[in-house]
Design an enzyme around this catalytic site. Structure first.
Site, PDB file in Angstrom:
ATOM      1  N   GLU A   1       0.994  -1.323  -0.061  1.00  0.00           N
ATOM      2  CA  GLU A   1      -0.005   0.037   0.073  1.00  0.00           C
ATOM      3  C   GLU A   1       0.992   0.943  -0.133  1.00  0.00           C
ATOM      4  O   GLU A   1       0.747   1.997   0.860  1.00  0.00           O
ATOM      5  CB  GLU A   1      -1.298   0.418   1.233  1.00  0.00           C
ATOM      6  CG  GLU A   1      -1.936  -1.459   1.885  1.00  0.00           C
ATOM      7  CD  GLU A   1      -2.873  -1.445   2.491  1.00  0.00           C
ATOM      8  OE1 GLU A   1      -3.119  -0.647   3.361  1.00  0.00           O
ATOM      9  OE2 GLU A   1      -4.168  -1.864   2.341  1.00  0.00           O
TER      10      GLU A   1
ATOM     11  N   GLU B   1      -5.546  -8.831   0.614  1.00  0.00           N
ATOM     12  CA  GLU B   1      -6.131  -7.852   1.981  1.00  0.00           C
ATOM     13  C   GLU B   1      -7.724  -7.814   1.529  1.00  0.00           C
ATOM     14  O   GLU B   1      -7.878  -6.554   1.168  1.00  0.00           O
ATOM     15  CB  GLU B   1      -5.479  -6.887   2.586  1.00  0.00           C
ATOM     16  CG  GLU B   1      -4.134  -7.104   3.502  1.00  0.00           C
ATOM     17  CD  GLU B   1      -3.859  -5.637   3.753  1.00  0.00           C
ATOM     18  OE1 GLU B   1      -5.072  -4.969   4.592  1.00  0.00           O
ATOM     19  OE2 GLU B   1      -2.019  -5.520   4.616  1.00  0.00           O
TER      20      GLU B   1
END
Ligand code: PNW
Length: 448
Positions: A171, A356
């Site tokens: 991320e 995720e």
């Protein structure tokens, strides 16, 4: 009656990978053990007012000492794969020399996973930047990208043959925007002019790392993990629809365009014209080298309106389902984004793994010794359906990792927000599989 976890048949085949995910700082604890160097999240934890309830990552889930039982727990659940991250400051000193005590921890962990037949998916950078690098400017300093590539080189030499999939960064949007733009995450710098330089250096580090991973560990897959957000507007006004487009540019294309198209999105100039990064000759080619897979993290949709200028403002919808984070539950957003990426990137879109997805809820162990996390089961079911829908629409999706194996240190929200399939009692470190975990186990065992 309570919902049953029931992934659709399209995700139950032998070629679809089911896993769980964690990250080093969120579970390991032992933050000064065996020569582990301080990192920016340790510093952030030690800065009053940054973390809810004053929580810190000093002990977390004590996974550093309990990794063997935690692997056994995963084997018990029957998962195909485990996504973990390695702590840069455990394995390498300031001079770039290996710390064998730290490396040995990861070797023991990976070997135990192997013994249990669990695939090993390793993220190199899940936010725990060594503090000495932050002291030299962190991701605002181009040199950090080269230091990251050295770290990736060391890890792929040391762990070659023990890893199924390497992920460079987790991320980068969060690192750049939350770490340097609004300061909600470590290192807590809050200047909007920092976000584009920080992102550029993160992506450059990713690109510089890729050749080393391939050279040192040719049998493993290589990719990156991007968090993506769905942005829509409840208003049909053109300026509000434009604002929704800008939301997705800022959250998604800002990361994916450089990786998959080799240039930053033009619309970014409307959002942050004042913070153009210094892009040197060759950088974009380095950043856009091919990858074996793309990891996608998806959590929520955001409703936006125009800010009246060249931007958007979050405009939360009333009467929508939310999680303990306050994040809107919007499974369709996952499907819409994946289908949209396929349309935008075509052949350049690598095979996708959901690295995720999951939700936080205020789970407690009941008098019956069980954790009835019914909202999570329903949340997961609906996201599985959305994913199957994207697959049916032609998106190449190879696997799904649930965030998270167990409750853990949820960054600025400390231990109060529980994302685990497994409950953790932080007093006793007892792990209790929630209903979601027990039902995932049933599903995994029932596959062909
Ligand atoms: C991700 N947002 O973080 C991280 O990869 C995990 O470490 C974390 O525990 C998990 O999601 C749950 O938060 C995010 O504000 C943090 O958009 C914030 C955002 C997205 C992802």
């Amino acid at each position: 009656s309570s919902p049953r976890l029931s992934p659709p048949a399209a995700l139950a085949g032998p070629d679809f990978l089911w896993g769980v995910a964690t990250a080093s700082f969120q579970i390991e604890g032992a933050w000064a053990t065996d020569g582990r160097l301080p990192c920016i999240w340790g510093t952030f934890c030690n800065t009053p007012g940054k973390i809810l309830n004053g929580d810190t990552g000093e002990f977390a889930c004590d996974h550093y000492h309990r990794y063997a039982q935690d692997v056994d727990l995963m084997a018990e659940l029957g998962v195909d794969a485990y996504r973990l991250s390695t702590a840069w400051g455990r394995v390498m000193d300031e001079q770039g020399k290996p710390n064998h005590k730290g490396l040995d921890f990861y070797k023991r962990l990976l070997d135990r996973l192997q013994e249990k037949g669990i695939q090993r998916w390793v993220t190199l950078y899940h936010w725990d930047l060594p503090q000495y690098l932050e002291d030299r400017g962190g991701w605002l300093n181009r040199d950090t990208a080269y230091r990251f590539a050295e770290y990736a080189d060391l890890m792929s030499r040391e762990l070659a043959g023990r890893v199924d999939g390497w992920m460079t960064l987790n991320e980068p949007w969060c690192s750049a925007f939350l770490g340097y733009g609004n300061g909600h995450h470590a290192p807590g710098k809050a200047n909007i002019a920092y976000v584009r330089p920080a992102m550029h250096h993160l992506l450059l580090g990713h690109g510089l790392a890729l050749p080393a991973l391939k050279a040192n560990d040719p049998g493993a897959k290589r990719g990156i993990v991007a968090n993506v957000g769905r942005g829509t507007s409840d208003s049909a006004a053109p300026e509000d629809q434009d604002a929704a487009m800008l939301y997705e540019v800022q959250h998604n294309n800002w990361v994916l365009d450089p990786l998959l198209k080799g240039h930053y999105p033009k619309a970014l100039e409307r959002l942050w014209p004042e913070s153009r990064p210094l892009v040197l000759e060759g950088d974009m080619a380095t950043i856009s080298q091919p990858m074996d897979f793309l990891g996608i993290n998806y959590y929520f949709r955001t409703n936006v309106r125009s800010d009246g200028k060249d931007g958007f403002v979050d405009t939360p919808l009333a009467d929508v389902e939310r999680t303990q984070m306050g994040w809107e539950v919007h499974p369709q957003g996952l499907q819409d984004l994946l289908v949209g990426f396929k349309a935008q990137y075509g052949d350049k879109l690598p095979p996708i793994y959901i690295t995720e997805n999951g939700m936080a809820s205020d789970d407690a162990v009941g008098a019956d010794g069980q954790v009835h996390d019914t909202q999570r089961i329903s949340f997961l079911n609906r996201h599985f359906e959305a994913l199957a829908g994207a697959k049916a629409k032609g998106v190449d999706i190879r696997g799904y990792f649930c965030w998270s194996l167990m409750d853990n240190f949820e960054w600025a929200f400390g231990y109060e927000r529980r994302f685990g399939l497994v409950h953790v009692d932080y007093e006793t470190q007892k792990r209790t599989p929630k209903d979601s975990a027990l039902q995932l186990k049933e599903f995994l065992a029932a596959r062909g």
